[in-house]
Scaffold this motif. Structure first.
Motif, PDB file in Angstrom:
ATOM      1  N   LEU A  72      49.444 -10.600   0.784  1.00 30.70           N
ATOM      2  CA  LEU A  72      48.476  -9.925   1.651  1.00 30.70           C
ATOM      3  C   LEU A  72      47.087  -9.899   1.020  1.00 30.70           C
ATOM      4  O   LEU A  72      46.077 -10.057   1.720  1.00 30.70           O
ATOM      5  N   LEU A  73      47.028  -9.703  -0.296  1.00 32.96           N
ATOM      6  CA  LEU A  73      45.739  -9.715  -0.981  1.00 32.96           C
ATOM      7  C   LEU A  73      45.087 -11.098  -0.893  1.00 32.96           C
ATOM      8  O   LEU A  73      43.872 -11.208  -0.691  1.00 32.96           O
ATOM      9  N   ARG A  74      45.873 -12.153  -1.035  1.00 38.27           N
ATOM     10  CA  ARG A  74      45.325 -13.509  -0.929  1.00 38.27           C
ATOM     11  C   ARG A  74      44.844 -13.785   0.495  1.00 38.27           C
ATOM     12  O   ARG A  74      43.772 -14.374   0.695  1.00 38.27           O
ATOM     13  N   VAL A  75      45.633 -13.383   1.469  1.00 32.84           N
ATOM     14  CA  VAL A  75      45.222 -13.583   2.866  1.00 32.84           C
ATOM     15  C   VAL A  75      43.929 -12.834   3.142  1.00 32.84           C
ATOM     16  O   VAL A  75      43.007 -13.358   3.797  1.00 32.84           O
ATOM     17  N   SER A  76      43.845 -11.616   2.644  1.00 30.68           N
ATOM     18  CA  SER A  76      42.651 -10.807   2.854  1.00 30.68           C
ATOM     19  C   SER A  76      41.435 -11.422   2.163  1.00 30.68           C
ATOM     20  O   SER A  76      40.331 -11.427   2.714  1.00 30.68           O
ATOM     21  N   ASP A  77      41.631 -11.947   0.958  1.00 32.92           N
ATOM     22  CA  ASP A  77      40.517 -12.561   0.228  1.00 32.92           C
ATOM     23  C   ASP A  77      40.016 -13.824   0.925  1.00 32.92           C
ATOM     24  O   ASP A  77      38.808 -14.002   1.123  1.00 32.92           O
ATOM     25  N   ALA A 149      38.386  -8.886  10.077  1.00 40.26           N
ATOM     26  CA  ALA A 149      38.988  -9.287  11.349  1.00 40.26           C
ATOM     27  C   ALA A 149      37.971  -9.963  12.261  1.00 40.26           C
ATOM     28  O   ALA A 149      38.270 -10.977  12.901  1.00 40.26           O
ATOM     29  N   MET A 150      36.749  -9.426  12.317  1.00 43.91           N
ATOM     30  CA  MET A 150      35.738 -10.017  13.187  1.00 43.91           C
ATOM     31  C   MET A 150      35.295 -11.385  12.689  1.00 43.91           C
ATOM     32  O   MET A 150      35.204 -12.346  13.458  1.00 43.91           O
ATOM     33  N   ALA A 151      35.029 -11.494  11.377  1.00 47.66           N
ATOM     34  CA  ALA A 151      34.551 -12.761  10.837  1.00 47.66           C
ATOM     35  C   ALA A 151      35.596 -13.858  10.965  1.00 47.66           C
ATOM     36  O   ALA A 151      35.277 -15.004  11.323  1.00 47.66           O
ATOM     37  N   SER A 152      36.857 -13.533  10.680  1.00 52.91           N
ATOM     38  CA  SER A 152      37.908 -14.551  10.782  1.00 52.91           C
ATOM     39  C   SER A 152      38.117 -14.986  12.224  1.00 52.91           C
ATOM     40  O   SER A 152      38.320 -16.182  12.506  1.00 52.91           O
ATOM     41  N   ALA A 153      38.052 -14.045  13.168  1.00 49.65           N
ATOM     42  CA  ALA A 153      38.219 -14.399  14.578  1.00 49.65           C
ATOM     43  C   ALA A 153      37.078 -15.285  15.065  1.00 49.65           C
ATOM     44  O   ALA A 153      37.300 -16.280  15.769  1.00 49.65           O
ATOM     45  N   THR A 177      47.067 -22.394  18.165  1.00 42.18           N
ATOM     46  CA  THR A 177      48.163 -21.643  17.536  1.00 42.18           C
ATOM     47  C   THR A 177      47.826 -21.279  16.094  1.00 42.18           C
ATOM     48  O   THR A 177      48.031 -20.128  15.664  1.00 42.18           O
ATOM     49  N   ILE A 178      47.301 -22.235  15.349  1.00 46.45           N
ATOM     50  CA  ILE A 178      46.929 -21.958  13.958  1.00 46.45           C
ATOM     51  C   ILE A 178      45.848 -20.890  13.908  1.00 46.45           C
ATOM     52  O   ILE A 178      45.890 -19.972  13.072  1.00 46.45           O
ATOM     53  N   ALA A 179      44.861 -20.996  14.794  1.00 46.59           N
ATOM     54  CA  ALA A 179      43.786 -20.003  14.816  1.00 46.59           C
ATOM     55  C   ALA A 179      44.330 -18.606  15.096  1.00 46.59           C
ATOM     56  O   ALA A 179      43.941 -17.627  14.435  1.00 46.59           O
ATOM     57  N   ALA A 180      45.249 -18.500  16.063  1.00 44.65           N
ATOM     58  CA  ALA A 180      45.817 -17.197  16.400  1.00 44.65           C
ATOM     59  C   ALA A 180      46.613 -16.618  15.233  1.00 44.65           C
ATOM     60  O   ALA A 180      46.527 -15.410  14.930  1.00 44.65           O
ATOM     61  N   VAL A 181      47.367 -17.465  14.542  1.00 45.05           N
ATOM     62  CA  VAL A 181      48.168 -16.993  13.401  1.00 45.05           C
ATOM     63  C   VAL A 181      47.256 -16.508  12.273  1.00 45.05           C
ATOM     64  O   VAL A 181      47.498 -15.458  11.659  1.00 45.05           O
ATOM     65  N   VAL A 182      46.199 -17.270  11.996  1.00 43.18           N
ATOM     66  CA  VAL A 182      45.276 -16.883  10.925  1.00 43.18           C
ATOM     67  C   VAL A 182      44.589 -15.559  11.250  1.00 43.18           C
ATOM     68  O   VAL A 182      44.492 -14.657  10.410  1.00 43.18           O
ATOM     69  N   VAL A 183      44.112 -15.429  12.486  1.00 45.27           N
ATOM     70  CA  VAL A 183      43.410 -14.207  12.891  1.00 45.27           C
ATOM     71  C   VAL A 183      44.345 -13.002  12.796  1.00 45.27           C
ATOM     72  O   VAL A 183      43.964 -11.935  12.277  1.00 45.27           O
TER      73      VAL A 183
END
Length: 278
Positions: A72-77, A149-153, A177-183
């Motif tokens: 989760l920390l890596r995903v957040s970073d 959340a806003m920047a990644s979306a 699909t990849i975009a939705a999963v990442v967001v």
């Protein structure tokens, strides 16, 4: 009856895509985000309980799993505002070099507008972040909306809308699909790590959707006013035309001009018969 039908067709051609994006996507998403901001600022009890219960539940189920915390920390970073803006900047540079300069400017302007909106709302709402026992992560500043959340979306939406003309039908589905999963993963990580409430993330997603739809609508307005056909962003991206060589842009074509008209006009007229009548 041909007059009204022609008028309806002309209105649809000039305003259909823009009105659809504005009325059915941008305005509702912005309105919902605004209502959510008001409810958050006033500490409306249903949302307050939802935030507290969700934060406690995810924190309790995550704190005992070191591997999950690390992921989760890596995903957040990697899904933070800085990597997202760098990604869009790189895409914009590539587009500029390829000659798609208006598309590059659109990408940069949309991302910059998101940064301004995020900063302004954080200052306006000034919501405190969650305070949980044994916090898994820390973050400075106000809580609403979630900048991650806003920047990644926004970044995922911009990248997908840029690459759609370059891939086939399966590629389009894979890209969305990849975009939705990442967001979703970035938003989930912020709540699970205890640095944002769930309404912070939902509000950020709504704001990103509203801003993206509004910017695409504005870009479609530019296309129509310059004689380019209106595109279908979900399936074609914001600009289906791609320059063949760097610096080469497609020439605009008049709206509703039948294909082949120019070539037909260039055809030589048949020679008149010189024979006299017998």
């Amino acid at each position: 009856m041909s007059g009204p039908a022609s008028l309806r067709r002309a209105v649809h051609e000039r305003f259909g895509a823009r009105l659809g994006l504005t009325l059915f996507v941008a305005v509702p998403a912005a309105a919902l985000a605004g209502l959510l901001a008001v409810a958050v600022e006033s500490a409306w009890d249903p949302f307050r309980q939802l935030d507290q219960h969700t934060a406690s539940y995810l924190h309790n189920h995550t704190s005992g799993h070191p591997l999950a915390i690390k992921i989760l920390l890596r995903v957040s970073d990697y899904g933070g505002p800085t990597p997202a803006r760098v990604l869009v900047a790189v895409v914009a540079v590539v587009l500029w070099v390829r000659g798609a300069r208006r598309l590059a400017l659109w990408a940069v302007a949309t991302m910059a507008a998101g940064a301004v909106l995020d900063t302004g709302l954080k200052t306006l709402v000034d919501r405190a972040r969650p305070h949980l026992p044994n916090p898994l992560a820390h973050a400075p500043g106000a809580s609403f909306p979630s900048g991650h959340a806003m920047a990644s979306a926004l970044a995922c939406g911009i990248v997908v809308l840029v690459v759609l003309p370059l891939v086939g039908r399966v590629g389009k589905a894979v890209a969305w699909t990849i975009a939705a999963v990442v967001v979703f993963a970035v938003g989930y990580s912020r709540v699970a790590l205890g640095v944002h409430w769930v309404t912070d993330v939902v509000g950020a997603w709504l704001l990103a959707l509203a801003l993206l739809a509004a910017s695409v609508s504005a870009f479609q307005t530019w296309r129509v006013e310059h004689g380019l056909r209106r595109a279908h962003p979900v399936t074609e991206g914001v600009e289906p035309e791609e320059p063949n060589e760097p610096g080469e842009l497609n020439e605009p074509r008049e709206l509703n001009e039948p294909e082949g008209r120019a070539s037909a006009e260039q055809q030589p007229l048949p020679a008149e018969n010189d024979g006299s009548k017998r």
